[in-house]
Design a protein around this motif. Structure first.
Motif, PDB file in Angstrom:
ATOM      1  N   SER A   1      42.000  37.378  37.370  1.00 36.68           N
ATOM      2  CA  SER A   1      40.820  37.977  36.478  1.00 36.68           C
ATOM      3  C   SER A   1      41.174  38.976  35.255  1.00 36.68           C
ATOM      4  N   TYR A   2      42.477  39.675  35.575  1.00 38.21           N
ATOM      5  CA  TYR A   2      42.687  40.556  34.523  1.00 38.21           C
ATOM      6  C   TYR A   2      43.467  39.816  33.336  1.00 38.21           C
ATOM      7  N   GLN A   3      44.026  38.534  33.758  1.00 40.44           N
ATOM      8  CA  GLN A   3      44.732  37.743  32.486  1.00 40.44           C
ATOM      9  C   GLN A   3      43.525  37.118  31.588  1.00 40.44           C
ATOM     10  N   LEU A   4      42.554  36.585  32.387  1.00 37.46           N
ATOM     11  CA  LEU A   4      41.369  36.194  31.775  1.00 37.46           C
ATOM     12  C   LEU A   4      40.570  37.177  30.691  1.00 37.46           C
ATOM     13  N   GLN A   5      40.721  38.546  31.140  1.00 38.66           N
ATOM     14  CA  GLN A   5      40.204  39.545  30.266  1.00 38.66           C
ATOM     15  C   GLN A   5      41.035  39.727  29.090  1.00 38.66           C
ATOM     16  N   VAL A   6      42.345  39.719  29.257  1.00 43.37           N
ATOM     17  CA  VAL A   6      43.199  40.270  28.172  1.00 43.37           C
ATOM     18  C   VAL A   6      43.642  38.881  27.394  1.00 43.37           C
ATOM     19  N   TRP A   7      43.128  37.936  27.716  1.00 43.04           N
ATOM     20  CA  TRP A   7      43.757  36.603  27.195  1.00 43.04           C
ATOM     21  C   TRP A   7      43.422  36.441  25.793  1.00 43.04           C
TER      22      TRP A   7
ATOM     23  N   HIS B   1      36.317  44.085  39.936  1.00 48.75           N
ATOM     24  CA  HIS B   1      36.823  43.301  38.659  1.00 48.75           C
ATOM     25  C   HIS B   1      36.207  42.059  38.460  1.00 48.75           C
ATOM     26  N   GLY B   2      35.027  41.873  39.255  1.00 48.39           N
ATOM     27  CA  GLY B   2      34.130  40.764  39.107  1.00 48.39           C
ATOM     28  C   GLY B   2      34.495  39.500  39.668  1.00 48.39           C
TER      29      GLY B   2
ATOM     30  N   THR C   1      30.077  49.098  35.650  1.00 50.51           N
ATOM     31  CA  THR C   1      29.924  47.835  35.071  1.00 50.51           C
ATOM     32  C   THR C   1      28.585  47.205  34.927  1.00 50.51           C
TER      33      THR C   1
END
Length: 1178
Positions: free
Chosen positions: A827-833, A901-902, A937
């Motif tokens: 999920s974090y990598q999707l946000q900072v992608w 984190h969704g 959120t």
């Protein structure tokens, strides 16, 4: 503070009366007000910002020239003015010490000319410094012994006039101070906040000291100035007004301190004159001069008389002020008294340093205010720091030693630190005061959590260690000097080891080193001596002592490289100076130069000891990369070889973690040894992977795991090493994930791997997935790689999903944590992608996996142990219980992170919130933080989750009640649900910030109760009507306007039903409505409804108007009684009641005893939209 009119008139009349009796009367008046000083000193340029002056003084015209001259001298460097107006003494306070001295000189000249008027000026100055802005009236007094005069000395309040009076004797004046009662006596110059208050305190004390210093050779002994001044300060220090008492007590004790300086100078003069007299007497008859001897003797007598007079003044101040104020209710006054008393004892020990005065310090060490205790301890430090004064303190220390020892554990850190410093002084001064038991108690403070206190205790410990060193002989030769010094260090080290072993705190070596670092750096930074003690073959140190020396060595290396930043210890400096940084860099270079060559020998010697090797393996993490030894390939190779040999022998978690972190530090860029360290690490890991590949190839045959016990042990050992290194290093190129995935078989009953193998494999695979996700920006260069990564992620989640139902507890727990960590990282990598390049593809956990995760949390976290298990836990170790609680908290925290984190829907949290109250002591902080994070959120969705939780619990309770069966343990009672709602309401801090959320909660609750309800004779009330009682817990968070909105919305839904408020079944509605009506104490809540009715009457049909008028009655509901008694609403009837006060929920007299239709009362000021929702205006 503006004086009242009556006071001003009285002042002017008394002044006129005094002026009419010039030369013939014995009384005069001096009136001071704020208006008279409004135009003084408007054009002066001063060095500091001046505070507004409120009271002027009797500055006569004949003093204008002298005062002007004083100001010119003080301000000659700043301004050139042709004419300078007179300056009041109070204004001089803000000009600095040089101006004070100049103006006091002018005041002394004026005093010599007219001492009565000048004394009144000085009196007015002290009253002004108290912050008094009222009226001061002075009358002449003939005799102190007049009984009528003494009867007039009062301090009272005149409530009718709104004035306060203070009348006292400052011979030869009777002074009356009048000021308004409503004045803020808590704000006066001494207690002003900011720099102005500190400046005033300093300059006020300077004024008193300069005044005495300038008067000591002239008017100090005229029996007029000091008598009046001491009388003034004594009387005002006894006032019930805090400003008078505080300011004049400070002035009095500072006056005594200044007089003490005069007495000391007189004593020096007497001593010098006596020496001169003795010299003259020793001369021969021809050289001796009788007249000179007489002059010297006369001078000695005069000086002695003056000293006696000064001591008399000091005694009067001590008895009149100190003895009454050292126990004052104001802690600032007590602190001032103790501080000055310590100064008197130190400077004038012949008079004050005895048990009669020391007892006051001993008593006040028990004061409840830390600052008072601190002043006592600081005073004692000044006394014990002087060896000459020590013989006079024997009785005091024997009486109050127990109290001093207990103050080391004072709740105030500064008091504890200063007390420890005092005890260090005592231990250095005398050897017979502190016993061995006292030292044992004090030395344990080196493990304190407050670093300054621990460092001070370290000074005491180090001084005791130095005492153990035997004195060296003077006839030693130079060849043995180094060996002699080493033996001395060994003796100190032996004493330190003995203390550590006797303290029995074996896990706190790093805190002991930190405590000794400031004072014992010479011992702790002597790394050659420490390593020599470890490498020597002679039986100087036992194995246990050498293990402790290793811990001391590692702790000192860490301290030298990183500084005193320890977990759990506060008070350390957060920012280092340039000098400290330079010392730290030099120490790091020195330890690197020495230990780089010695560490391989230490690793080789202690290679069999797991704990010792784990500590030694951490040392290379602190090596300086710029040292010369880093370029020595032979030393680097030797170190890598010994580290690899240690890893071949040990597989304990401590050794593996230390080795992995050390290799991570050595492989970093910028060091000369980085390439050699990377080569050594790659060689080790590749060897382990090859070994594991061979072992798994033999064990995984026929689709099942079959391996001998020794082979299984080797697999587990290799997996542990790979897991430890995979945690710190990226091993993705070795395809560890593909190597271990066959271990997670689909059916464990056909020969699955043992639990210990599965647990290690799950950890390694989760680390592989985390590294793959974290390096997505570098490794995913095409879509095929991104698809392969998502397939790998799905495979890991599916395999871990199967492990959630494994029979072994460790495997289940590791599978759950691994899935949570990987999903959060994804999920974090999707946000900072970065959209401009390839990145990880979207992956959503399957519904089965989501249900399995939720079930795991509910079954393994929120577990209530039965009585038998509780008794077993109480019999077992407390450490095991805490470890189990820590494991459960980690599981819950990992699942809550998925929600925050969704990764999971926010509504899933509704399954966790029911446990908020029941398990509040163990998991309440985690659930509360989850509520706050989800609210950041999406506020509305977070509020809907809270509502969903409450409604689910309520529906479960209703179904349980309707079933009629035995109560289920998982169903919460109505009281528990109501308490849960109250806790939810407390999480909404600022109601204005969450208006929309709170209104939505109430709207949702009203709809939940009434929306699908159809009233029938058999079903008169909604089935969920009791939910309104739960919903009322959120009513106190609504704003006034929102309460009106919700009340109107409630009326809209209740207008279609027949309601009889006398029946018990409608009590929840009455309770909820009463909570909405409680909007203000001074307003009738029913008026809101009546105003809405009047506002909408024009828009209704004639038929509806007739219905409304038919409901007009004389009843009026009192909301305060409804809130207090919800079971029976209190209704009163009055034939004079207006239609505007009609309450739609009240029962008309003509319809009492009958049910009635309230459809016509459903009035609302808000428009209804097409979709059936109500627009709430906020």
């Amino acid at each position: 503070m503006i004086p009242e009119a009556s006071a001003a008139v009285a002042s002017r009349s008394s002044e006129k009366k005094a002026k009419s009796q010039v030369g013939a009367t014995s009384s005069g008046a001096a009136s001071h007000s704020e208006d008279e000083s409004g135009n003084e000193n408007r054009q002066k340029s001063v060095r500091r910002r001046k505070r507004a002056c409120s009271v002027s003084e009797n500055v006569k015209r004949k003093r204008a020239g002298a005062s002007g001259g004083g100001v010119r001298r003080a301000q000659g460097k700043h301004a050139k003015e042709k004419q300078v107006e007179a300056v009041t003494l109070f204004e001089v306070i803000t000009m600095g010490k040089s101006a004070i001295q100049a103006v006091i000189d002018d005041w002394i000249e004026a005093y010599v000319a007219d001492r009565d008027s000048s004394l009144l000026d000085l009196i007015s100055f002290f009253i002004q410094c108290c912050g008094c802005k009222g009226v001061v009236t002075a009358e002449m007094c003939q005799s102190k012994e007049d009984k009528d005069v003494k009867s007039k000395m009062v301090e009272e309040l005149d409530e009718a006039a709104g004035l306060q009076y203070k009348r006292f004797l400052a011979f030869p004046w009777i002074l009356t101070v009048t000021w308004p009662m409503d004045a803020d006596s808590a704000e006066y110059p001494l207690v002003q906040s900011g720099p102005s208050g500190r400046w005033f305190h300093t300059e006020f004390c300077d004024f008193v000291s300069v005044l005495v210093a300038q008067c000591q050779h002239s008017i100090l002994f005229d029996s007029y100035l000091m008598n009046g001044l001491i009388s003034l300060l004594t009387e005002l220090s006894n006032s019930f007004v805090r400003a008078f008492r505080h300011t004049c007590t400070l002035a009095a004790v500072k006056l005594l301190s200044s007089l003490l300086g005069v007495a000391l100078s007189l004593s020096v003069g007497i001593e010098n004159s006596q020496k001169l007299y003795d010299v003259q007497r020793a001369k021969t008859v021809r050289q001796k001069s009788t007249q000179q001897l007489d002059r010297i003797q006369k001078k000695i007598s005069e000086l002695q008389e003056k000293r006696v007079e000064v001591e008399s003044m000091m005694d009067i101040i001590f008895k009149g002020v100190f003895l009454k104020r050292y126990r004052d209710m104001l802690p600032e006054i007590r602190s001032v008294c103790m501080e000055e008393l310590g100064l008197w004892m130190k400077l004038y020990s012949s008079e004050f340093l005895n048990d009669s005065y020391l007892k006051y310090i001993g008593w006040m060490m028990h004061d409840k205010v830390p600052d008072v205790r601190l002043k006592c301890v600081l005073a004692l430090q000044g006394l014990f720091g002087d060896p000459v004064l020590l013989p006079k303190l024997d009785l005091f220390i024997s009486r109050f030693k127990k109290r001093l020892l207990s103050m080391v554990l004072d709740k105030d850190n500064e008091v504890a630190v200063q007390t420890m410093k005092l005890l260090v002084l005592i231990s250095r001064a005398t050897d017979d005061v502190l016993t061995a038991e006292n030292y044992k108690q004090l030395l344990q403070v080196v493990f304190s959590s407050h670093r300054p206190l621990a460092a001070t205790a370290g000074e005491l410990l180090y001084s005791r260690i130095l005492c153990a060193v035997t004195p060296t002989s003077d006839n030693r030769d130079e060849t043995n000097e180094e060996e002699e010094q080493r033996q001395q260090m060994f003796v100190r080290l032996k004493a330190l080891l003995q203390f550590y072993q006797e303290s029995e705190l074996h896990e706190h070596v790093v805190y002991l080193v930190d405590s000794l670092w400031d004072c014992g750096g010479s011992l702790l930074k002597d790394w050659p001596t420490l390593t020599a003690a470890l490498l020597q073959n002679s039986p100087g140190f036992t194995a246990a002592e050498q293990a402790v020396i290793v811990e001391i060595l590692v702790a000192s290396v860490r301290q030298a490289a990183e500084g005193p930043a320890l977990v759990g210890r506060s008070g350390a400096k957060k920012v280092m100076s340039t000098r400290e940084k330079k010392i730290q860099a030099d120490d790091c270079l020195n330890l690197t130069e020495h230990l780089f060559s010695v560490l391989p020998k230490l690793l080789s010697k202690f290679s069999r000891s797991s704990d010792t090797v784990a500590s030694l393996m951490r040392i290379p993490q602190y090596f300086h990369p710029d040292s010369q030894e880093a370029k020595n390939a032979q030393l680097v190779s030797s170190l890598m070889t010994e580290m690899a040999a240690v890893l071949d022998l040990h597989s304990s978690p401590a050794v593996l973690e230390a080795a992995a972190r050390t290799y991570l530090s050595l492989c970093g860029d910028g060091a000369a040894w980085a390439s050699a360290a990377r080569a050594s690490r790659d060689s080790l890991v590749q060897r382990w992977v090859d070994q594991l590949t061979g072992l798994l190839g033999e064990s995984l045959k026929g689709g099942c795991f079959s391996a001998e016990e020794e082979q299984t042990r080797q697999i587990v050992t290799t997996l542990k090493k790979l897991r430890a290194f995979h945690n710190c290093h990226d091993l993705g190129r070795l395809t560890v994930f593909d190597l271990l995935s066959p271990l997670l078989t689909e059916d464990g009953s056909k020969g699955g791997a043992p639990p210990e193998v599965l647990e290690e494999a799950l950890q390694c695979m989760s680390f592989a997935m985390l590294w793959s996700l974290s390096t997505s920006g570098e490794t995913l260069t095409c879509r095929e790689k991104a698809v392969a990564q998502r397939l790998q992620l799905r495979l890991f989640c599916e395999r871990s999903h199967r492990c959630l139902s494994h029979c072994d507890h460790g495997v289940r727990n590791q599978a759950f944590l691994g899935v949570c960590d990987v999903l959060i990282a994804h999920s974090y990598q999707l946000q900072v992608w970065d959209p401009t390049c390839f990145g990880p593809l979207l992956y959503t956990p399957s519904p089965r996996l989501q249900r399995a995760l939720l079930t795991f949390v509910c079954m393994h976290v929120f577990v209530v142990p039965d009585c038998d298990s509780q008794s077993r836990v109480s019999e077992s170790s407390e450490v095991e219980r805490l470890e189990e609680l820590h494991r459960r908290r980690n599981v819950l925290a990992a699942y809550c992170k998925l929600i925050v984190h969704g990764v999971l829907e926010m509504s899933v949290a509704a399954e966790l919130y029911p446990f908020y109250v029941k398990h509040y002591s163990d998991f309440g902080d985690i659930i509360k933080e989850t509520i706050y994070r989800t609210r950041q959120t999406d506020r509305m969705e977070s509020a809907r989750t809270l509502v969903l939780c409450l409604q689910q619990l309520f529906v479960q309770l209703k179904r349980e009640q309707e079933s009629g069966g035995r109560a289920h343990s998982g169903v919460q009672t109505f009281t528990c649900i109501k308490e849960l709602a109250r806790r939810f309401a407390l999480t909404f801090g600022d109601p204005a910030k969450f208006r929309e959320c709170l209104v939505m909660i109430h709207r949702n609750g009203v709809e939940f109760v009434f929306q699908e309800f159809r009233q029938t004779p058999d079903n008169a009330t909604p089935p969920y009507l009791s939910y309104l009682t739960i919903l009322s817990e959120f009513s106190n968070k609504l704003l006034k306007l929102d309460k009106k909105t919700v009340l109107s919305y409630l009326q809209k839904h209740t207008a279609e039903h027949i309601i009889d408020l006398r029946e018990e079944c409608w009590q929840p509605l009455i309770y909820y409505r009463a909570s909405l009506l409680a909007v203000a104490e001074t307003e009738d809540a029913a008026s809101y409804i009546s105003s809405d009715r009047r506002h909408c009457l024009h828009s209704r049909s004639p038929a509806s108007k007739q219905k409304v008028e038919g409901f007009k009655s004389s009843c009026q509901t009192r909301p305060t009684e409804q809130v207090g008694k919800v079971n029976k609403p209190s209704i009163s009837h009055s034939p004079q009641a207006n239609a505007g006060d009609t309450d739609p929920f009240s029962v008309p007299p003509e319809l009492r005893g009958k049910s009635f239709n309230m459809a016509s009362t459903g009035l609302s000021t808000y428009s209804e939209s097409d979709d059936g929702s109500v627009d709430v205006e906020l």
